[in-house]
Structure formats: C-alpha cells, structure tokens
Design a protein around this motif. Structure first.
Motif, PDB file in Angstrom:
ATOM      1  N   GLU A  51      -3.524  -9.968  -6.431  1.00  0.00           N
ATOM      2  CA  GLU A  51      -2.925  -9.897  -5.103  1.00  0.00           C
ATOM      3  C   GLU A  51      -3.922  -9.338  -4.102  1.00  0.00           C
ATOM      4  OE1 GLU A  51       0.495  -7.541  -5.924  1.00  0.00           O
ATOM      5  OE2 GLU A  51       1.586  -9.190  -6.871  1.00  0.00           O
TER       6      GLU A  51
ATOM      7  N   LYS B  90       3.620  -7.768   3.155  1.00  0.00           N
ATOM      8  CA  LYS B  90       3.192  -9.140   2.887  1.00  0.00           C
ATOM      9  C   LYS B  90       3.762  -9.694   1.584  1.00  0.00           C
ATOM     10  CE  LYS B  90       0.033  -9.908   6.230  1.00  0.00           C
ATOM     11  NZ  LYS B  90      -0.034 -11.118   7.090  1.00  0.00           N
ATOM     12  N   ILE B  91       3.892  -8.856   0.567  1.00  0.00           N
ATOM     13  CA  ILE B  91       4.271  -9.326  -0.770  1.00  0.00           C
ATOM     14  C   ILE B  91       5.601  -8.747  -1.230  1.00  0.00           C
ATOM     15  CG2 ILE B  91       3.556  -9.471  -3.189  1.00  0.00           C
ATOM     16  CD1 ILE B  91       0.662  -9.275  -2.235  1.00  0.00           C
TER      17      ILE B  91
ATOM     18  N   ASN C 151       5.808  -4.485  -5.427  1.00  0.00           N
ATOM     19  CA  ASN C 151       4.460  -4.847  -5.859  1.00  0.00           C
ATOM     20  C   ASN C 151       3.405  -3.825  -5.455  1.00  0.00           C
ATOM     21  OD1 ASN C 151       6.129  -7.368  -5.540  1.00  0.00           O
ATOM     22  ND2 ASN C 151       4.327  -8.285  -6.464  1.00  0.00           N
TER      23      ASN C 151
END
Length: 458
Positions: free
Chosen positions: A59, A357-358, A362
């Motif tokens: 990521e 963003k994710i 995470n």
C-alpha cells in the motif's frame, strides 16, 4: 493471502542459520504478492528501498509517487519480496556494505547485531532536527528495541505488535464463565477445559504447534519467560532442561493436546486465525495483529471477541514485541533523502493518509501513542486498540523473565544463530505435540542443540 488476514511480524519467521557476517534467514512469507520494482515520478535524488511484501508495504508503494515524490522530488525505486527472500537480500547487501539499497525493512531481531557490526547509519541527528516527526510519540518499547548497545537509534518502526489472549464472549456467557481482567496461565487452562465443547466442535483454545522460530517458538517462549525459564543464562549456558523451561513446555504441550485445535502440530498463526474466525475455538493466544481480522466488517465473529493481556505466571506481563522498521545502510550515499522518506513513511501524516485513502483498519499501527487517541482510528479499532497499546507499552525486551539474559529479546533470543536453533527446537517440541515423543526427550535433544549454539556465542 487475503488482505484482512495480514501476517505481520513474528508469526511468520522461519529461519535458517547465520554464518559469519551473512544471515541466511528465511520464513514462511508475510502475505501479499510477489517481488516487484517501481519508481516514483519527479526529479532530484533517487532511493532504492527493499521491503517485505506485507500488504501495508505494498500500500505504501502505491501511495509514494503522488504523496512523497511530488512533494520532495525524490524518486523511490522499490524492490518488494517475500520475507525469506528479502531477509537474505538485505542482509547480504548490508553485511557487505554493497550499497545497492539505501533503506530496508528490518526488524527488532536484526537491529542489535546489525548495529554492532556497523551496517546501519544512526538516525539520532535526523530525529533531533526533525521536530515534526515527534520521536517522543513513538512507543517506548519500540524505540528501545531499535536502539543499539551504544545508545544510538538505528531504525524507525513502520508498524508494531505484541501478543494477547482473545476469547469468545458469547461462549463464555453460555457456560457461565468469566475471563479475569489479567489471567494467569493456570486460569486459562482451567477455562479451556470448561469451555471445550461449549457448542459442537468448539475446542477450548488454539495455540501454535507448527514448527518454526517465528511460529510455535514465539508464543511458547513467552510462556517459558513467565514460568521462570529462559533459553540461556547471562553466561550463554543453555537452560532448556532447566525447571522453568521444562515446566512451561509441558504446560503448553499438555494444554494444546487436551483442549487445543485439531492438527495442532501443523497449526500456526494462519490456521488459528481461521479457526477463531470460523468459530472452531473459544480462545486464542497470539499476535495483537490478529484482532484486525477478527473485527473486520465481513468477519463472522465481529463483536463477539473479548481481549485481555497475555497470561502470566511469575511475571507481571508476558506479551511479545515485534516491529518491521526502516533501517538505512551505512554505506548509502543518500542518507539525507533516506531520512525524508522514513520521516514520511513512519510519520503521523502517513497514518492519516492511509486512513483517508484506504481505510483506518489498514493503518500501520502499533508504533505511535497518538494513534490510540485518534478518533477515526478508534472508531474502527475500539474493541482492541487500548489493550494493544497497553500490551506493547508494557513489555520489557531486556528483562522479559525472572533472571538476567545474555541478549535482549522476548519471543526470540537476539543472536543470528537463533533462526536455525529455534527452528530445530520447534521441530522437536512439535513432535511432542503430535505424540511422537515425550517432552523430556524433545528437550534433551534441544538442550544439546542449544549448548552448541551457546558455545559459539561465548
């Protein structure tokens, strides 16, 4: 392996021995894809970064060009490999000071002897200048585990973990059982017997029995520590047939044989995670990283799990400590640029970036105190965030047991040869779990292996 079943750190390290300056350590892998290289856009300097292929790392690779390179002009060329391959490559490159990689993801297992051998660049001067990084926000045990014997800081954590006990609250309620806030191992054994079979097919507890210095040896060694045992005394005399080590090993083997998962001798982190997720076990002692999977939105047991500190016997705490961290090769000619990358990748801003963003589940957590006061993170991790922070903050890598040790380390003994020794010993104990030999015979053979390795350290 699916993203939600991250195999962070300790539970996946299965090594081979280290000879002379080169550590030939390997492991079962850490999830994610295969090896790859990529570069960011922009001008200026370029960095070569070697990383393990954990999901959090891949990521970061995807976020680097738009969120680091565009701001700094520093291109980043990533080499992303399975953990066994990455460990072999970064140790060869750093030990030879070949300079192929400026930065590598190293763990708190490597840092002490990498630093002692002069393979790493100290980071203290950068930390002192970079006030925005906020070194004081890094959890104390993490910082300590990445500090050399000379008192200098040699790496910064990307994420970290400890260990704790997870249990099914609904099954305990069904059997009218109460989990103590700070359980002892004897209490856990008693509870495992009572909750075993609470519903058809449910076992009392899942404990790793799969051979490997980072598989079964990790949780077993924490039990050894708290029950008064140690691998070595302060003079490198092996203690595997000592009373504390033998008591803990017999306890562990007996518990998993009586009330543990089916096929325990071949069950590691992944198998216990699956058993807990699928409702096949009432308790699981393992990495704090496992909670993220159990509380995932699609988990069948989400909201049904309780979390308490690692069980103890003679010590106040017994959780382990592990981190993947950024280390800079001393031979690197790009140390200033390397620090800018580390400051970004391990900074508070990066956690916010990942969260937005994710997704907050995470975020590479387990390293900063501020993570555990972030309302966005806590919204997704409220069930286990506080106990995870306390588990990490409460450990002492230099004094995890009741006697002096020759080297730091909680779930491992921090010398290069432990990768080979730990794996061989785990094979003997796993054989005892499978009922193929007694614990006494397993430890007798293991003692001989440990004596040989100890003599080399003397």
């Amino acid at each position: 392996m699916p993203l939600k079943q991250r195999r962070q750190g300790t539970y996946v390290r299965l090594g081979a021995s280290v000879a002379a300056a080169t550590l030939l350590a390997g492991c079962a892998g850490a999830g994610g894809g295969g090896g790859s290289s990529s570069g960011g856009g922009g001008g200026g300097k370029a960095l070569n970064v070697l990383m393990v292929n954990n999901p959090q790392m891949t990521e970061l690779q995807k976020l680097t060009a738009d969120n680091f390179t565009k701001k700094t002009g520093i291109k980043v060329h990533f080499t992303v490999l399975p953990e066994n391959d990455a460990r072999d490559k970064f140790t060869q490159d750093f030990s030879n000071q070949a300079g192929q990689y400026d930065i590598a993801t190293i763990s708190n297992f490597e840092v002490p002897f990498y630093a002692k051998n002069g393979w790493l660049a100290p980071l203290d001067s950068y930390v002192k200048k970079d006030k925005a990084f906020d070194q004081a926000d890094i959890l104390g045990p993490m910082q300590e585990s990445l500090t050399g014997d000379d008192g200098k800081l040699y790496a910064e954590p990307f994420y970290g973990e400890s260990s704790f006990l997870m249990y099914r609250k609904d099954l305990f309620a069904k059997k009218h059982l109460t989990m103590p806030a700070h359980p002892t191992w004897q209490q856990v054994a008693d509870l495992a017997a009572k909750v075993d079979g609470a519903t058809p097919g449910v076992k009392g507890i899942c404990l790793r029995g799969l051979p490997g210095w980072g598989e079964m040896i990790a949780p077993l060694t924490t039990v050894v520590n708290t029950m008064g045992g140690t691998w070595y005394d302060k003079d490198w005399n092996a203690q595997l047939t000592g009373p504390g080590f033998e008591k803990a090993t017999k306890f562990y083997v007996d518990l998993v044989r009586k009330h543990g998962e089916a096929g325990a001798a071949q069950s590691g982190y992944a198998e216990c995670l699956n058993d807990m997720t699928q409702g096949k076990t009432a308790m699981w002692y393992d990495s704090t990283a496992g909670a993220g999977s159990l509380e995932a939105s699609d988990s069948p047991v989400k909201g049904k799990i309780g979390y308490v500190p690692a069980p103890v016997d003679k010590t106040k705490t017994s959780g382990w400590l592990y981190t993947w961290a950024w280390g800079v090769q001393k031979a690197s000619k790009n140390q200033d640029a390397a620090w800018k990358f580390i400051s970004w990748a391990s900074g508070k801003g990066y956690e916010d970036l990942v969260g937005k963003k994710i997704g907050w589940s995470n975020v590479p957590a387990g390293k900063r105190a501020s993570t555990y006061s972030n309302p966005d993170y806590l919204k997704d991790a409220s069930a286990f965030a506080d106990i995870t922070k306390k588990s990490i903050a409460g450990v002492d890598p230099k004094n995890p047991g009741v006697q002096q040790r020759p080297t730091p380390g909680i779930q491992f003994v921090d010398f290069p040869g432990f990768t080979d020794l730990g794996t061989k010993v785990s094979q003997e104990i796993s054989s005892a779990i499978a009922g193929k030999q007694s614990v006494e015979d397993a430890l007798k053979k293991s003692q001989a292996l440990a004596e040989k390795a100890g003599k080399e350290q003397k």
